[in-house]
Design a protein around this motif. Structure first.
Motif, PDB file in Angstrom:
ATOM      1  N   GLY A   1      -6.590  11.858 -25.746  1.00 27.57           N
ATOM      2  CA  GLY A   1      -7.011  12.233 -24.412  1.00 27.57           C
ATOM      3  C   GLY A   1      -5.888  12.119 -23.397  1.00 27.57           C
ATOM      4  N   LEU A   2      -4.928  11.223 -23.642  1.00 32.35           N
ATOM      5  CA  LEU A   2      -3.770  11.114 -22.759  1.00 32.35           C
ATOM      6  C   LEU A   2      -2.941  12.391 -22.793  1.00 32.35           C
ATOM      7  N   PHE A   3      -2.741  12.943 -23.993  1.00 33.31           N
ATOM      8  CA  PHE A   3      -1.972  14.182 -24.113  1.00 33.31           C
ATOM      9  C   PHE A   3      -2.745  15.362 -23.511  1.00 33.31           C
ATOM     10  N   THR A   4      -4.055  15.349 -23.663  1.00 35.63           N
ATOM     11  CA  THR A   4      -4.889  16.373 -23.041  1.00 35.63           C
ATOM     12  C   THR A   4      -4.750  16.317 -21.525  1.00 35.63           C
ATOM     13  N   ASN A   5      -4.805  15.120 -20.978  1.00 32.43           N
ATOM     14  CA  ASN A   5      -4.633  14.893 -19.546  1.00 32.43           C
ATOM     15  C   ASN A   5      -3.269  15.415 -19.077  1.00 32.43           C
ATOM     16  N   LEU A   6      -2.218  15.075 -19.814  1.00 36.80           N
ATOM     17  CA  LEU A   6      -0.861  15.478 -19.431  1.00 36.80           C
ATOM     18  C   LEU A   6      -0.641  16.978 -19.597  1.00 36.80           C
ATOM     19  N   PHE A   7      -1.190  17.567 -20.656  1.00 40.62           N
ATOM     20  CA  PHE A   7      -1.052  19.015 -20.872  1.00 40.62           C
ATOM     21  C   PHE A   7      -1.660  19.780 -19.701  1.00 40.62           C
ATOM     22  N   ALA A   8      -2.835  19.369 -19.252  1.00 42.03           N
ATOM     23  CA  ALA A   8      -3.498  20.061 -18.138  1.00 42.03           C
ATOM     24  C   ALA A   8      -2.678  19.959 -16.857  1.00 42.03           C
ATOM     25  N   ARG A   9      -1.997  18.834 -16.642  1.00 42.41           N
ATOM     26  CA  ARG A   9      -1.154  18.661 -15.463  1.00 42.41           C
ATOM     27  C   ARG A   9       0.147  19.453 -15.576  1.00 42.41           C
ATOM     28  N   THR A  10       0.647  19.580 -16.812  1.00 40.37           N
ATOM     29  CA  THR A  10       1.935  20.246 -17.034  1.00 40.37           C
ATOM     30  C   THR A  10       1.800  21.761 -16.996  1.00 40.37           C
ATOM     31  N   TYR A  11       0.670  22.272 -17.506  1.00 36.92           N
ATOM     32  CA  TYR A  11       0.439  23.722 -17.553  1.00 36.92           C
ATOM     33  C   TYR A  11      -0.894  24.062 -16.875  1.00 36.92           C
ATOM     34  N   PRO A  12      -1.030  23.743 -15.579  1.00 32.95           N
ATOM     35  CA  PRO A  12      -2.327  23.911 -14.907  1.00 32.95           C
ATOM     36  C   PRO A  12      -2.813  25.357 -14.836  1.00 32.95           C
ATOM     37  N   ASP A  13      -1.890  26.321 -14.848  1.00 31.70           N
ATOM     38  CA  ASP A  13      -2.289  27.729 -14.775  1.00 31.70           C
ATOM     39  C   ASP A  13      -2.823  28.261 -16.104  1.00 31.70           C
ATOM     40  N   GLU A  14      -2.671  27.470 -17.174  1.00 32.99           N
ATOM     41  CA  GLU A  14      -3.093  27.925 -18.492  1.00 32.99           C
ATOM     42  C   GLU A  14      -4.367  27.241 -18.980  1.00 32.99           C
ATOM     43  N   VAL A  15      -4.796  26.205 -18.286  1.00 32.37           N
ATOM     44  CA  VAL A  15      -5.941  25.397 -18.734  1.00 32.37           C
ATOM     45  C   VAL A  15      -7.135  25.651 -17.814  1.00 32.37           C
ATOM     46  N   VAL A  16      -8.272  26.013 -18.411  1.00 37.98           N
ATOM     47  CA  VAL A  16      -9.461  26.361 -17.622  1.00 37.98           C
ATOM     48  C   VAL A  16     -10.611  25.379 -17.817  1.00 37.98           C
ATOM     49  N   GLY A  17     -10.417  24.369 -18.636  1.00 36.49           N
ATOM     50  CA  GLY A  17     -11.470  23.381 -18.839  1.00 36.49           C
ATOM     51  C   GLY A  17     -10.999  22.295 -19.784  1.00 36.49           C
ATOM     52  N   VAL A  18     -11.600  21.117 -19.664  1.00 35.97           N
ATOM     53  CA  VAL A  18     -11.244  19.974 -20.515  1.00 35.97           C
ATOM     54  C   VAL A  18     -12.509  19.241 -20.932  1.00 35.97           C
ATOM     55  N   VAL A  19     -12.552  18.839 -22.205  1.00 33.64           N
ATOM     56  CA  VAL A  19     -13.589  17.937 -22.699  1.00 33.64           C
ATOM     57  C   VAL A  19     -12.898  16.670 -23.197  1.00 33.64           C
ATOM     58  N   PHE A  20     -13.156  15.554 -22.550  1.00 29.48           N
ATOM     59  CA  PHE A  20     -12.653  14.254 -22.987  1.00 29.48           C
ATOM     60  C   PHE A  20     -13.728  13.593 -23.852  1.00 29.48           C
ATOM     61  N   VAL A  21     -13.370  13.217 -25.072  1.00 30.18           N
ATOM     62  CA  VAL A  21     -14.318  12.603 -26.004  1.00 30.18           C
ATOM     63  C   VAL A  21     -13.961  11.123 -26.157  1.00 30.18           C
ATOM     64  N   ASP A  22     -14.684  10.267 -25.428  1.00 29.12           N
ATOM     65  CA  ASP A  22     -14.393   8.823 -25.383  1.00 29.12           C
ATOM     66  C   ASP A  22     -12.876   8.609 -25.284  1.00 29.12           C
ATOM     67  N   ALA A  23     -12.286   9.261 -24.302  1.00 30.42           N
ATOM     68  CA  ALA A  23     -10.832   9.379 -24.211  1.00 30.42           C
ATOM     69  C   ALA A  23     -10.196   8.197 -23.486  1.00 30.42           C
ATOM     70  N   SER A  24      -8.956   7.935 -23.837  1.00 34.42           N
ATOM     71  CA  SER A  24      -8.190   6.840 -23.243  1.00 34.42           C
ATOM     72  C   SER A  24      -7.818   7.133 -21.795  1.00 34.42           C
ATOM     73  N   HIS A  25      -7.600   6.057 -21.058  1.00 35.58           N
ATOM     74  CA  HIS A  25      -7.188   6.108 -19.649  1.00 35.58           C
ATOM     75  C   HIS A  25      -5.753   5.571 -19.566  1.00 35.58           C
ATOM     76  N   PRO A  26      -4.915   6.134 -18.701  1.00 36.05           N
ATOM     77  CA  PRO A  26      -3.519   5.685 -18.628  1.00 36.05           C
ATOM     78  C   PRO A  26      -3.341   4.200 -18.305  1.00 36.05           C
ATOM     79  N   ASP A  27      -4.327   3.575 -17.648  1.00 40.10           N
ATOM     80  CA  ASP A  27      -4.178   2.176 -17.241  1.00 40.10           C
ATOM     81  C   ASP A  27      -4.770   1.177 -18.227  1.00 40.10           C
ATOM     82  N   GLN A  28      -5.348   1.648 -19.328  1.00 38.71           N
ATOM     83  CA  GLN A  28      -6.084   0.708 -20.176  1.00 38.71           C
ATOM     84  C   GLN A  28      -5.174  -0.288 -20.895  1.00 38.71           C
TER      85      GLN A  28
END
Length: 289
Positions: A132-159
């Motif tokens: 989920g961290l990579f999913t989070n970062l991918f959406a921030r890095t390529y925001p014009d290419e990502v139209v939706g995200v599903v986090f499945v019990d995903a990690s948080h950067p501060d955990q």
């Protein structure tokens, strides 16, 4: 003194055996395997991947380790749209990574793999646990290419910081055990978290956060409460965020309640298609008017 030593030893044993069981569970998966896998070289890195289905948007599954962890979900999603998944370095036929990887390097490599295997945005990203961290970062890095995200019990950067502060012994034991079991890419948590915090803003897109409703073996009430706060933080990444509690699942929701994950992906895919259809109709109306 003897009592203190006994308590620490018992705690170490619980975490050691619990963590070992968790690692074995991840590696073993559910025993089934996705068909029609292929490999592609991204620079010096050989990666195994699978492509199924047709239609837009393309759903990109981010795996902790092995794409077969999505075996109960991916083929069903491929019935209504295109899907893509890959094995992380060191798993399946993906060549082990050379040296430590940052989160930035991981998402850039995935982006190249998508391009070079003929995939095109828009993408709906699905990430479980650490991925989920990579999913989070991918959406921030390529925001014009990502139209939706599903986090499945995903990690948080501060955990990881929370564990270092509140459960330092368990944090050290689990991390050392993980480093001995997987390559460094998988558990270089701090570097990935730093990349997320340094990246651009999260895009204003539909986000569904699916959270496990059942505790797992290393849960305490304090950690469970904090995990729920972390999950709410993920919901708030976007004004279009929402949360679903998978009441009958522990951490591996895609195995225990795959229909919850499938339905969440379907909801975003249908939303994206409706938006595209509405925009097309509006343009046609303006044209003929």
């Amino acid at each position: 003194m003897r009592k203190i030593i006994q308590v620490i030893t018992a705690s170490e044993c619980r975490v050691l055996y619990g963590g070992l069981f968790l690692i074995l569970l991840v590696v073993a998966g559910c025993g089934a395997s996705l068909p029609s896998k292929d490999t592609h070289w991204v620079g010096v890195q050989r990666l195994e991947y699978v492509i199924q289905g047709t239609g837009n948007p393309t759903v990109v599954f981010n795996s902790n380790t092995d794409m077969d962890s999505w075996v109960k979900v991916l083929p069903e999603v491929a019935r209504f749209t295109s899907v893509f998944a890959d094995n992380r370095p060191g798993h399946g036929s993906s060549k082990p990574a050379m040296g430590q990887n940052t989160g930035k390097r991981v998402v850039e490599r995935l982006h190249r793999l998508l391009e070079e295997t003929g995939q095109h945005p828009p993408y709906v990203l699905v990430g479980h646990s650490y991925s989920g961290l990579f999913t989070n970062l991918f959406a921030r890095t390529y925001p014009d290419e990502v139209v939706g995200v599903v986090f499945v019990d995903a990690s948080h950067p501060d955990q990881q910081d929370w564990w270092h502060t509140h459960r330092p012994l368990e944090s050290i034991l689990v991390n050392e055990m993980a480093k001995a079991t997987y390559n460094w890419e998988f558990f270089d948590f701090e570097r990935v978290a730093e990349d997320i915090k340094a990246a651009g803003p999260f895009p204003d897109i539909p986000v569904i956060v699916i959270t496990a409703g059942k505790k797992w073996m290393l849960d305490t009430q304090a950690w469970r409460d904090q995990w729920m706060r972390f999950q709410q933080d993920l919901v708030l990444l976007s004004p279009q965020g929402q949360q679903i509690i998978a009441t009958e699942s522990g951490h591996f929701i895609q195995d225990q309640q795959p229909e919850v994950v499938i339905n969440a992906i379907r909801a975003i895919v249908e939303h994206v298609r409706k938006k595209v259809s509405d925009e097309k109709s509006e343009k046609e109306f303006v044209w003929y008017f």
